[in-house]
Design a protein around this motif. Sequence first.
Motif, PDB file in Angstrom:
ATOM      1  N   HIS A 192       0.851  -1.182   0.000  1.00  0.00           N
ATOM      2  CA  HIS A 192       0.000   0.000   0.000  1.00  0.00           C
ATOM      3  C   HIS A 192       0.893   1.241   0.000  1.00  0.00           C
ATOM      4  O   HIS A 192       2.026   1.209   0.480  1.00  0.00           O
ATOM      5  N   ASN A 220      -1.452   0.298  -6.232  1.00  0.00           N
ATOM      6  CA  ASN A 220      -2.743   0.629  -6.846  1.00  0.00           C
ATOM      7  C   ASN A 220      -3.264   1.880  -6.158  1.00  0.00           C
ATOM      8  O   ASN A 220      -3.083   2.024  -4.946  1.00  0.00           O
ATOM      9  N   GLY A 221      -3.911   2.730  -6.901  1.00  0.00           N
ATOM     10  CA  GLY A 221      -4.472   3.898  -6.229  1.00  0.00           C
ATOM     11  C   GLY A 221      -4.981   4.947  -7.192  1.00  0.00           C
ATOM     12  O   GLY A 221      -5.105   4.703  -8.398  1.00  0.00           O
ATOM     13  N   TRP A 222      -5.265   6.107  -6.611  1.00  0.00           N
ATOM     14  CA  TRP A 222      -5.848   7.217  -7.342  1.00  0.00           C
ATOM     15  C   TRP A 222      -4.815   8.335  -7.517  1.00  0.00           C
ATOM     16  O   TRP A 222      -3.991   8.569  -6.620  1.00  0.00           O
ATOM     17  N   ASP A 264      -3.843   5.881  -1.868  1.00  0.00           N
ATOM     18  CA  ASP A 264      -4.792   4.811  -1.538  1.00  0.00           C
ATOM     19  C   ASP A 264      -5.234   5.012  -0.105  1.00  0.00           C
ATOM     20  O   ASP A 264      -4.950   6.056   0.503  1.00  0.00           O
ATOM     21  N   ARG A 265      -5.945   4.033   0.462  1.00  0.00           N
ATOM     22  CA  ARG A 265      -6.531   4.201   1.797  1.00  0.00           C
ATOM     23  C   ARG A 265      -5.468   4.471   2.850  1.00  0.00           C
ATOM     24  O   ARG A 265      -5.721   5.112   3.867  1.00  0.00           O
ATOM     25  N   GLU A 269      -7.617  11.745 -10.097  1.00  0.00           N
ATOM     26  CA  GLU A 269      -8.599  10.702  -9.755  1.00  0.00           C
ATOM     27  C   GLU A 269      -8.648   9.536 -10.742  1.00  0.00           C
ATOM     28  O   GLU A 269      -9.500   8.665 -10.615  1.00  0.00           O
ATOM     29  N   VAL A 307      -7.551   5.947 -11.904  1.00  0.00           N
ATOM     30  CA  VAL A 307      -7.169   4.794 -11.086  1.00  0.00           C
ATOM     31  C   VAL A 307      -6.041   4.054 -11.790  1.00  0.00           C
ATOM     32  O   VAL A 307      -6.183   3.662 -12.958  1.00  0.00           O
ATOM     33  N   LEU A 318      -6.368   1.711 -14.815  1.00  0.00           N
ATOM     34  CA  LEU A 318      -7.494   0.832 -14.495  1.00  0.00           C
ATOM     35  C   LEU A 318      -8.833   1.502 -14.762  1.00  0.00           C
ATOM     36  O   LEU A 318      -9.800   0.861 -15.087  1.00  0.00           O
ATOM     37  N   ASN A 319      -8.863   2.802 -14.614  1.00  0.00           N
ATOM     38  CA  ASN A 319     -10.075   3.534 -14.957  1.00  0.00           C
ATOM     39  C   ASN A 319      -9.752   5.020 -15.093  1.00  0.00           C
ATOM     40  O   ASN A 319      -8.858   5.533 -14.418  1.00  0.00           O
ATOM     41  N   ALA A 320     -10.505   5.683 -15.959  1.00  0.00           N
ATOM     42  CA  ALA A 320     -10.346   7.120 -16.141  1.00  0.00           C
ATOM     43  C   ALA A 320     -11.271   7.848 -15.178  1.00  0.00           C
ATOM     44  O   ALA A 320     -12.081   7.230 -14.486  1.00  0.00           O
ATOM     45  N   ALA A 321     -11.135   9.181 -15.117  1.00  0.00           N
ATOM     46  CA  ALA A 321     -11.999   9.970 -14.239  1.00  0.00           C
ATOM     47  C   ALA A 321     -12.247  11.340 -14.837  1.00  0.00           C
ATOM     48  O   ALA A 321     -11.333  11.972 -15.376  1.00  0.00           O
ATOM     49  N   LYS A 322     -13.497  11.764 -14.747  1.00  0.00           N
ATOM     50  CA  LYS A 322     -13.818  13.154 -15.062  1.00  0.00           C
ATOM     51  C   LYS A 322     -13.309  14.035 -13.916  1.00  0.00           C
ATOM     52  O   LYS A 322     -13.039  13.546 -12.823  1.00  0.00           O
ATOM     53  N   LEU A 325     -17.546  10.662  -3.516  1.00  0.00           N
ATOM     54  CA  LEU A 325     -16.309  11.441  -3.678  1.00  0.00           C
ATOM     55  C   LEU A 325     -15.915  12.101  -2.356  1.00  0.00           C
ATOM     56  O   LEU A 325     -14.747  12.168  -1.995  1.00  0.00           O
ATOM     57  N   ARG A 372     -14.017   9.990  -0.249  1.00  0.00           N
ATOM     58  CA  ARG A 372     -12.665   9.717  -0.721  1.00  0.00           C
ATOM     59  C   ARG A 372     -11.647  10.645  -0.036  1.00  0.00           C
ATOM     60  O   ARG A 372     -10.452  10.388  -0.080  1.00  0.00           O
ATOM     61  N   SER A 430     -15.575   5.130  -3.293  1.00  0.00           N
ATOM     62  CA  SER A 430     -15.027   6.045  -2.277  1.00  0.00           C
ATOM     63  C   SER A 430     -13.592   5.734  -1.899  1.00  0.00           C
ATOM     64  O   SER A 430     -13.022   6.431  -1.065  1.00  0.00           O
ATOM     65  N   GLY A 431     -13.056   4.650  -2.440  1.00  0.00           N
ATOM     66  CA  GLY A 431     -11.669   4.338  -2.102  1.00  0.00           C
ATOM     67  C   GLY A 431     -11.496   3.684  -0.744  1.00  0.00           C
ATOM     68  O   GLY A 431     -10.411   3.652  -0.193  1.00  0.00           O
ATOM     69  N   GLU A 479     -11.680   0.589  -0.251  1.00  0.00           N
ATOM     70  CA  GLU A 479     -10.890  -0.597  -0.632  1.00  0.00           C
ATOM     71  C   GLU A 479     -11.369  -1.912  -0.032  1.00  0.00           C
ATOM     72  O   GLU A 479     -11.482  -2.904  -0.729  1.00  0.00           O
ATOM     73  N   PHE A 537      -9.305  -3.870  -6.146  1.00  0.00           N
ATOM     74  CA  PHE A 537      -7.938  -4.246  -6.544  1.00  0.00           C
ATOM     75  C   PHE A 537      -7.605  -5.702  -6.199  1.00  0.00           C
ATOM     76  O   PHE A 537      -6.469  -6.005  -5.855  1.00  0.00           O
ATOM     77  N   GLU A 545     -17.864   7.268 -13.411  1.00  0.00           N
ATOM     78  CA  GLU A 545     -17.048   8.163 -14.237  1.00  0.00           C
ATOM     79  C   GLU A 545     -16.001   8.933 -13.444  1.00  0.00           C
ATOM     80  O   GLU A 545     -15.253   9.707 -14.011  1.00  0.00           O
ATOM     81  N   TYR A 546     -16.004   8.752 -12.131  1.00  0.00           N
ATOM     82  CA  TYR A 546     -15.079   9.562 -11.318  1.00  0.00           C
ATOM     83  C   TYR A 546     -13.930   8.739 -10.748  1.00  0.00           C
ATOM     84  O   TYR A 546     -13.443   9.025  -9.662  1.00  0.00           O
ATOM     85  N   GLY A 547     -13.520   7.690 -11.465  1.00  0.00           N
ATOM     86  CA  GLY A 547     -12.361   6.953 -10.981  1.00  0.00           C
ATOM     87  C   GLY A 547     -12.770   5.790 -10.098  1.00  0.00           C
ATOM     88  O   GLY A 547     -12.430   5.753  -8.912  1.00  0.00           O
TER      89      GLY A 547
END
Lengths: 597, 597
Positions: A7, A23-25, A42-43, A69, A71, A105-109, A132, A135, B209-210, B212, B243, B523-525
């Motif tokens: 982590h 892994n993370g944002w 990450d967390r 944001e 991933v 792993l994923n996109a973000a607006k 969010l 987060r 929200s992360g 995990e 993950f 859409e937000y990651g």
Amino acid sequence: MLKRTHHCGQLTAANIGETVTLNGWVQTRRDLGGVLFIDLRDRSGIMQVVFNPDFSGEALAVADKVRSEYVLAVTGKVVQRDPETVNKNLATGEIEVQVTEIEVLNAAKTPPFFIEDGVEVDEQLRLKYRYLDLRRPEMQQTLMLRSKASKIFRDFLDGEGFADVETPILTKSTPEGARDYLVPSRVHAGEFFALPQSPQIYKQLLMVSGLERYYQIARCFRDEDLRADRQPEFTQVDIETSFMERDDLLSMMEQLMVRLFKETIGVELATPFQRISHADAMGKYGSDKPDLRFGMELIEMNDIVADSGVKVFASVIEKGGEVKCLNAKGCGTWTRKEIDDLGPFAARYGAKGLAWIQVKEGEFKGPIVKFFTPEEIEAVKERTGAEEGDLLLFSADTKKVVADVLGALRLRIGRQLGLINDKEFKFAWVLDFPLLSYDEEQKRYVAEHHPFTRPNDEDVERLESDPLSVRAQAYDLVLNGYEVGGGSMRIYKRDVQEKMFAALGLSPEEAYEKFGFLLDAFEYGTPPHGGIAFGFDRLVMLLAGRTNLRETIAFPKTANATDLLMDSPSEVDGGQLEQLHIKLAKKPVEEKKESNG
Amino acid sequence: MLKRTHHCGQLTAANIGETVTLNGWVQTRRDLGGVLFIDLRDRSGIMQVVFNPDFSGEALAVADKVRSEYVLAVTGKVVQRDPETVNKNLATGEIEVQVTEIEVLNAAKTPPFFIEDGVEVDEQLRLKYRYLDLRRPEMQQTLMLRSKASKIFRDFLDGEGFADVETPILTKSTPEGARDYLVPSRVHAGEFFALPQSPQIYKQLLMVSGLERYYQIARCFRDEDLRADRQPEFTQVDIETSFMERDDLLSMMEQLMVRLFKETIGVELATPFQRISHADAMGKYGSDKPDLRFGMELIEMNDIVADSGVKVFASVIEKGGEVKCLNAKGCGTWTRKEIDDLGPFAARYGAKGLAWIQVKEGEFKGPIVKFFTPEEIEAVKERTGAEEGDLLLFSADTKKVVADVLGALRLRIGRQLGLINDKEFKFAWVLDFPLLSYDEEQKRYVAEHHPFTRPNDEDVERLESDPLSVRAQAYDLVLNGYEVGGGSMRIYKRDVQEKMFAALGLSPEEAYEKFGFLLDAFEYGTPPHGGIAFGFDRLVMLLAGRTNLRETIAFPKTANATDLLMDSPSEVDGGQLEQLHIKLAKKPVEEKKESNG
């Protein structure tokens, strides 16, 4: 998917040289002359990962396209940072990861607000995008703290032999107490379940069952108009035990609090907790949940001012009311305007006026001083300990109004004067509650705690003749001006329970219709028992240093009982209602829900 | 109150000579020539306490008046029993307590049934007096086992970094899946909350929200017509993680089961658990939750019997159905009546008939044998391994009916033949479920698990062109013929989720109206995530060796969703309904609830 090895917040200088996968944002992304720096979150925390043409190869081009944001999974080598780029603000600020491989792993607006602590955003927006909001590190930490607190309660209670038993959520409406949430039955036309306001009756029945020690972290429901520290559904740590005397239970609960505070926030609590009678709490602090982190007690004045020339004092006392005073140390230098500003505040708590005396240049000053004899002034001075620079505030009214007004002023001025230490946790047990109070509106006696609270043994005989003098074997646990727990020893004999119902104005038939199963149960060998319930949301709020319950609940409702994320409550299909044998009383009025959230 | 020093079941010969105080209930009371023997029971067990004029003084006279289920506190000395009175059936049977002091804490009427294990009482009566039913040791032990199981889940998941997060009970009605329980809103006229069928959407949002790793021992609600193993409210251990790949999650859950079974009932489970595809489970065992404690697999027959003279076989195969066979080893000696008795049983599962062949005196016998050629008989013999004394049972119908019929016959005959070891716990993962099935009634595709289950990556492109061929990244955990857990990897990209909703027949507008907040959230990651939920009531039932979920729940509802103890649901005040903006659709019909409980 690149498989996580560590982590983000876990890595230290000890990992230097290792190849790791995180892994993370994407928290932030900075481009410094073709070298990309990404703070990956990450967390557990944040780690800086670096993309450089020297070692990142194709990963650099991929990383170039990521934004906040996104991933990611990244693999790379842990290295020491250059001394000049070490970030002392970050736990992991001495090291960074030189990325050789990346996977988006994923996109973000772009999110509607920044994912960071202390963000200044309208709470409505935060609740709509709760996924969010949660987060943000401070929200995650609060959720983790809550999880930990729950585990500590369980570990402690399990260790003391309490069994975790789930009681029903679909239960029966009992029109005592607050308003119930109702659930129409499909199988039984015209009938309803109610969501429980607490598992009170079930936990008592478990004691009748011989379970001896029960606990549950239980969801409870009250359909009340909400205040800042209320939610339609809330969580309580519900505890009940047989064959235990009050003082043994209170000591055990103190040990539970000691462990909770130590293991969550590292605070050592001193035991035993202070104990204060309900009468003293009301008399000295004007509150049944006094904040004991500072003194500034309410001072009785009746004997001194009864014959003074202050007419309102004399007349209030004659009518059975009382006059009390607060010595606001050092506030004698306040301007007239500052003092007058207290008036509207006091009025909110029922005050019709607020008399005051300043001690200035060795003398009592203020509009009422001229009505006192020198002897009376001397007596006031002695009783209040008034010194140069003090301000005495007087309230004269019914006992209740005086307590409310001066209790509120005490808190306000105490805070203003910096008398309250935010780092201090001052617990106390409030004891010897009255069993009943008289409800002027309903014109009958009502239970101060609930109808199952045991009266003091020696007071039982006065239940009929002098109900208000009967004290209850009840206790509240207060912390810094909040009630964080409350409970009582319970009635366990049918005849006493019947007397209690009678005192509450229920005929024997009504009592049996509502609580027959409990009265019956008491006849089959019910052990002496009692218990307590802790307000879990509120305790977590105080542990986390928050002032709003919504900050401690993952998916809270607004002050008008709306879930802005899922947009509930919501209209449902007519067919669903038909199956439930109900219909709407009238066409619902169209209204925008967000407007009064 | 005499203060308890020990629990009844705690005392051993090591306590001989000590003075102890016990609290508990009178299990039995025997008078042997002026000496009173009372078996005193508490949660921990039973202790014999003795009252004798030699040492009990006034306590003897008091004890003389107590009856079964009286609640007592007694003080006395622990002594060795006379050798001839030692009770080997009792853990504490070597010792007894010579009572010197007694306190009757409460009296008891004669209970409506005996407080002892294995009592033969109508369940309705047990549920009405649940507080007495729960006093029986086997019920207490089940509640304690449940508490312990819950603690083990929590300890394990906490140790793996899962945070315990509570999600709302007052949530939004989503008309997918089962019927919702609805809760009318007082604040928002004409609107309703729904009780959650599972925290599915909330736990996915927590992944957005992360957080995990999330878990919750969550109450869920389904307003369905109940079967023996269903309750309107039930408990699931709800787990979600980001993950993590499927196989890592499944291994972790296996370790969780290993710990659960070891620490509750001392059973060592072997890992890894067997894995079986959904197709194989259906094909070989006729069930998606096969009992794998015995073999007796279903055997495919299409190729052998397609051209046989058995017309019903040929015509079923022509219509795309199938013919399968079960070899009931050793049942070839059954009488014609015994075989015919299987007919009505099979019919309950949809069979229109049941063909059979006995192997007797080296020959195939039965009504259909004459339609087979010798080659076909040889082929059947080889395929089924039919030997002297075997019984072959054939089902010919649609795939579904064949699976249902032979799956049910397999279980019935397996049990009858004693092939099932009650002490064995045979876990398996069922994998590779189809993502969708076609609902003939609704004329549309429906999700086999739920609409958030991720399709296999390589199958996504067939969601539109060939939906039934798409496999899901879903898994069920089965144990001895019960589904005890189930879950999936989830969709985490908006476009895939939209394709899934489209496959389910939702227009983009409908999809957004119902699940817009989730589509937006993606859409937000959103990280890749998945999870599982265990049926907690059912697991406890299997651990406790019970066959009825009601035995594992403290206060269960009857099969028609009634609480007989509290008599809920019940009628409520008209005023309450008015405040909730609803009214009854019609006057409820008077009916006695107990009659169909």
